[in-house]
Design a protein around this motif. Structure first.
Motif, PDB file in Angstrom:
ATOM      1  N   LYS A  74       0.915  -1.123  -0.111  1.00 51.00           N
ATOM      2  CA  LYS A  74      -0.109  -0.127   0.291  1.00 51.00           C
ATOM      3  C   LYS A  74       0.746   1.248  -0.124  1.00 51.00           C
ATOM      4  O   LYS A  74       0.793   2.225  -0.735  1.00 51.00           O
ATOM      5  N   ARG A  75       1.865   1.230   0.676  1.00 49.48           N
ATOM      6  CA  ARG A  75       2.830   2.553   0.829  1.00 49.48           C
ATOM      7  C   ARG A  75       3.487   2.735  -0.576  1.00 49.48           C
ATOM      8  O   ARG A  75       3.549   3.890  -1.058  1.00 49.48           O
ATOM      9  N   GLU A  76       3.912   1.663  -0.935  1.00 51.12           N
ATOM     10  CA  GLU A  76       4.940   1.546  -2.374  1.00 51.12           C
ATOM     11  C   GLU A  76       3.521   2.146  -3.456  1.00 51.12           C
ATOM     12  O   GLU A  76       4.169   3.076  -4.117  1.00 51.12           O
ATOM     13  N   LYS A  77       2.448   1.888  -3.527  1.00 52.49           N
ATOM     14  CA  LYS A  77       1.620   2.360  -4.233  1.00 52.49           C
ATOM     15  C   LYS A  77       1.412   3.705  -4.302  1.00 52.49           C
ATOM     16  O   LYS A  77       1.247   4.397  -5.088  1.00 52.49           O
ATOM     17  N   SER A  78       1.132   4.163  -2.760  1.00 48.14           N
ATOM     18  CA  SER A  78       0.828   5.603  -2.660  1.00 48.14           C
ATOM     19  C   SER A  78       1.989   6.573  -2.783  1.00 48.14           C
ATOM     20  O   SER A  78       1.749   7.735  -3.097  1.00 48.14           O
ATOM     21  N   ASP A  79       3.223   5.854  -2.868  1.00 48.81           N
ATOM     22  CA  ASP A  79       4.283   6.881  -2.890  1.00 48.81           C
ATOM     23  C   ASP A  79       4.803   7.009  -4.106  1.00 48.81           C
ATOM     24  O   ASP A  79       5.442   8.107  -4.274  1.00 48.81           O
ATOM     25  N   ARG A  80       4.428   6.299  -5.079  1.00 53.09           N
ATOM     26  CA  ARG A  80       4.822   6.421  -6.500  1.00 53.09           C
ATOM     27  C   ARG A  80       3.935   7.406  -7.367  1.00 53.09           C
ATOM     28  O   ARG A  80       2.654   7.683  -6.954  1.00 53.09           O
ATOM     29  N   ASN A  81       4.539   8.569  -7.616  1.00 49.51           N
ATOM     30  CA  ASN A  81       3.535   9.446  -8.633  1.00 49.51           C
ATOM     31  C   ASN A  81       4.107   9.560 -10.009  1.00 49.51           C
ATOM     32  O   ASN A  81       4.962   8.721 -10.500  1.00 49.51           O
ATOM     33  N   TYR A  82       3.484  10.392 -10.771  1.00 49.24           N
ATOM     34  CA  TYR A  82       3.593  10.633 -12.263  1.00 49.24           C
ATOM     35  C   TYR A  82       5.170  10.773 -12.507  1.00 49.24           C
ATOM     36  O   TYR A  82       5.872  10.234 -13.425  1.00 49.24           O
ATOM     37  N   SER A  83       6.049  11.566 -11.660  1.00 49.49           N
ATOM     38  CA  SER A  83       7.441  11.953 -11.704  1.00 49.49           C
ATOM     39  C   SER A  83       8.331  10.673 -11.765  1.00 49.49           C
ATOM     40  O   SER A  83       9.327  10.449 -12.543  1.00 49.49           O
ATOM     41  N   GLU A  84       7.672   9.860 -10.790  1.00 49.80           N
ATOM     42  CA  GLU A  84       8.803   8.635 -10.714  1.00 49.80           C
ATOM     43  C   GLU A  84       8.307   7.634 -12.080  1.00 49.80           C
ATOM     44  O   GLU A  84       9.553   7.039 -12.398  1.00 49.80           O
ATOM     45  N   GLU A  85       7.267   7.816 -12.724  1.00 52.39           N
ATOM     46  CA  GLU A  85       7.038   6.925 -13.631  1.00 52.39           C
ATOM     47  C   GLU A  85       8.036   7.473 -15.068  1.00 52.39           C
ATOM     48  O   GLU A  85       8.501   6.668 -15.611  1.00 52.39           O
ATOM     49  N   LEU A  86       8.089   8.687 -14.849  1.00 54.01           N
ATOM     50  CA  LEU A  86       9.113   9.255 -15.951  1.00 54.01           C
ATOM     51  C   LEU A  86      10.553   9.076 -15.889  1.00 54.01           C
ATOM     52  O   LEU A  86      11.266   8.870 -16.728  1.00 54.01           O
ATOM     53  N   MET A  87      10.679   9.138 -14.196  1.00 57.22           N
ATOM     54  CA  MET A  87      12.228   8.727 -13.829  1.00 57.22           C
ATOM     55  C   MET A  87      12.413   7.369 -14.504  1.00 57.22           C
ATOM     56  O   MET A  87      13.621   7.101 -14.613  1.00 57.22           O
ATOM     57  N   ASP A  88      11.446   6.376 -14.395  1.00 58.20           N
ATOM     58  CA  ASP A  88      11.758   4.904 -14.727  1.00 58.20           C
ATOM     59  C   ASP A  88      12.235   4.966 -16.334  1.00 58.20           C
ATOM     60  O   ASP A  88      12.817   4.016 -16.609  1.00 58.20           O
ATOM     61  N   GLN A  89      11.540   5.986 -17.000  1.00 60.13           N
ATOM     62  CA  GLN A  89      12.132   5.998 -18.503  1.00 60.13           C
ATOM     63  C   GLN A  89      13.568   6.357 -18.620  1.00 60.13           C
ATOM     64  O   GLN A  89      14.254   6.071 -19.855  1.00 60.13           O
ATOM     65  N   GLY A  90      14.081   7.242 -17.810  1.00 60.14           N
ATOM     66  CA  GLY A  90      15.510   7.320 -17.773  1.00 60.14           C
ATOM     67  C   GLY A  90      15.883   8.725 -18.335  1.00 60.14           C
ATOM     68  O   GLY A  90      14.986   9.174 -18.912  1.00 60.14           O
ATOM     69  N   ASP A  91      16.940   9.426 -17.955  1.00 58.90           N
ATOM     70  CA  ASP A  91      17.325  10.601 -18.565  1.00 58.90           C
ATOM     71  C   ASP A  91      16.223  11.871 -18.214  1.00 58.90           C
ATOM     72  O   ASP A  91      15.995  12.648 -18.976  1.00 58.90           O
ATOM     73  N   ALA A  92      15.614  11.612 -16.662  1.00 63.03           N
ATOM     74  CA  ALA A  92      14.615  12.525 -16.549  1.00 63.03           C
ATOM     75  C   ALA A  92      15.233  13.861 -16.019  1.00 63.03           C
ATOM     76  O   ALA A  92      14.531  14.977 -16.139  1.00 63.03           O
ATOM     77  N   TYR A  93      16.228  14.046 -15.607  1.00 65.40           N
ATOM     78  CA  TYR A  93      17.108  15.221 -14.820  1.00 65.40           C
ATOM     79  C   TYR A  93      18.319  15.348 -15.303  1.00 65.40           C
ATOM     80  O   TYR A  93      19.084  14.296 -15.891  1.00 65.40           O
ATOM     81  N   ILE A  94      18.798  16.524 -15.564  1.00 63.47           N
ATOM     82  CA  ILE A  94      20.155  16.765 -15.933  1.00 63.47           C
ATOM     83  C   ILE A  94      20.758  17.754 -14.825  1.00 63.47           C
ATOM     84  O   ILE A  94      19.709  18.790 -14.283  1.00 63.47           O
ATOM     85  N   ALA A  95      22.044  17.726 -14.373  1.00 59.73           N
ATOM     86  CA  ALA A  95      22.543  18.780 -13.562  1.00 59.73           C
ATOM     87  C   ALA A  95      22.902  20.248 -14.064  1.00 59.73           C
ATOM     88  O   ALA A  95      23.411  20.187 -15.174  1.00 59.73           O
ATOM     89  N   ARG A  96      22.511  21.334 -13.502  1.00 60.47           N
ATOM     90  CA  ARG A  96      23.444  22.512 -13.888  1.00 60.47           C
ATOM     91  C   ARG A  96      24.678  22.523 -13.932  1.00 60.47           C
ATOM     92  O   ARG A  96      25.345  22.225 -12.467  1.00 60.47           O
ATOM     93  N   THR A  97      25.477  23.078 -14.635  1.00 59.77           N
ATOM     94  CA  THR A  97      26.955  23.044 -14.294  1.00 59.77           C
ATOM     95  C   THR A  97      27.378  24.375 -13.497  1.00 59.77           C
ATOM     96  O   THR A  97      28.354  24.131 -12.583  1.00 59.77           O
ATOM     97  N   HIS A  98      26.534  25.204 -13.477  1.00 61.14           N
ATOM     98  CA  HIS A  98      26.972  26.502 -12.647  1.00 61.14           C
ATOM     99  C   HIS A  98      25.603  26.999 -11.767  1.00 61.14           C
ATOM    100  O   HIS A  98      24.684  27.039 -12.339  1.00 61.14           O
ATOM    101  N   LEU A  99      25.888  27.354 -10.534  1.00 63.84           N
ATOM    102  CA  LEU A  99      24.803  27.662  -9.856  1.00 63.84           C
ATOM    103  C   LEU A  99      24.360  29.352 -10.128  1.00 63.84           C
ATOM    104  O   LEU A  99      22.929  29.542 -10.216  1.00 63.84           O
ATOM    105  N   MET A 100      25.328  30.055 -10.829  1.00 70.06           N
ATOM    106  CA  MET A 100      24.693  31.359 -11.281  1.00 70.06           C
ATOM    107  C   MET A 100      25.278  31.550 -12.756  1.00 70.06           C
ATOM    108  O   MET A 100      26.049  30.907 -13.279  1.00 70.06           O
ATOM    109  N   THR A 101      24.341  32.447 -13.331  1.00 69.53           N
ATOM    110  CA  THR A 101      24.988  32.814 -14.751  1.00 69.53           C
ATOM    111  C   THR A 101      26.093  33.759 -14.633  1.00 69.53           C
ATOM    112  O   THR A 101      26.586  34.079 -13.541  1.00 69.53           O
TER     113      THR A 101
END
Length: 223
Positions: A74-101
């Motif tokens: 039950k906890r596993e089902k309620s904890d998962r959301n659409y964002s996690e489904e997108l993460m399962d597809q891979g390459d959902a996030y990328i890191a910024r190289t610099h904090l400021m412009t």
């Protein structure tokens, strides 16, 4: 001639009698059919009612069944959301190289040189980290509180100056680059100005002089 007429009359009467008898028989058959169908229907309804009463009595005599629930599932089902489904597809996030412009880094160096001996300088500080809805007026999580919170939750101050002793907030600094001339940024700046004024937070705005490559405070913060 009279005899022929008499026979014709008798024949007509006979047909009329047979017709009446046929219609009467048909009516009787219809009545029997409907009564028989209705009787079966009523009997079926009564049987179903008796079966329901019997099942209720049996259920009442037995202890209630407690469903077995797997808390982990039950906890596993309620904890998962659409964002996690997108993460399962891979390459959902990328890191910024610099904090400021690059411009923000140049401004940070100027601020550090001018105020670094007396203030800690923080960049990209969420507005709601130093300004919050008035909890003494609006209950937390109320509609009014959340509306005021969401209005600021996605916005950041470019820089925040805090006293080195105790980290007390001295002022917030906003860099007014050309993007602040857009209608959406002008609306955002108008709201931020009013919010800071109502909250009692000092807000200073800066502009970059590209000719001299210097940063100028619109209202320079005085120590």
């Amino acid at each position: 001639m009279e005899q022929a007429m008499q026979e014709l009359t008798n024949t007509a009467v006979t047909f009329a009698i047979y017709g009446a008898l046929f219609m009467a028989a048909l009516t009787i058959l219809r009545i029997i059919f409907y009564r028989s169908s209705l009787g079966k229907l009523l009997g079926s309804v009564n049987r179903r009612r008796r079966d329901r009463r019997r099942r209720k009595a049996e259920d009442a005599s037995q202890p209630p069944k407690v469903p077995v629930v797997n808390p982990e599932a039950k906890r596993e089902k309620s904890d998962r959301n659409y964002s996690e489904e997108l993460m399962d597809q891979g390459d959902a996030y990328i890191a910024r190289t610099h904090l400021m412009t690059p411009t923000e880094r140049d401004v940070f160096k100027v601020l550090e040189k001018a105020y670094g001996d007396k203030y800690h300088i923080f960049c990209q500080v969420r507005v709601v980290d130093i300004i919050q809805p008035n909890a003494s007026k609006y209950y937390a999580k109320s509609r009014e509180y959340m509306s005021l919170f969401r209005q600021l939750s996605q916005w950041h101050f470019d820089y925040v100056l805090c006293h080195r002793e105790g980290f007390k907030v001295f002022c917030a600094l906003e860099l007014d680059d050309p993007s602040h001339e857009r209608p959406d940024r002008m609306k955002r700046d108008r709201i931020i100005n009013r919010v800071c004024k109502e909250a009692g937070l000092r807000l200073e705005r800066m502009v970059v002089d590209h000719r001299s490559q210097e940063v100028r405070l619109v209202d320079k913060a005085e120590s």
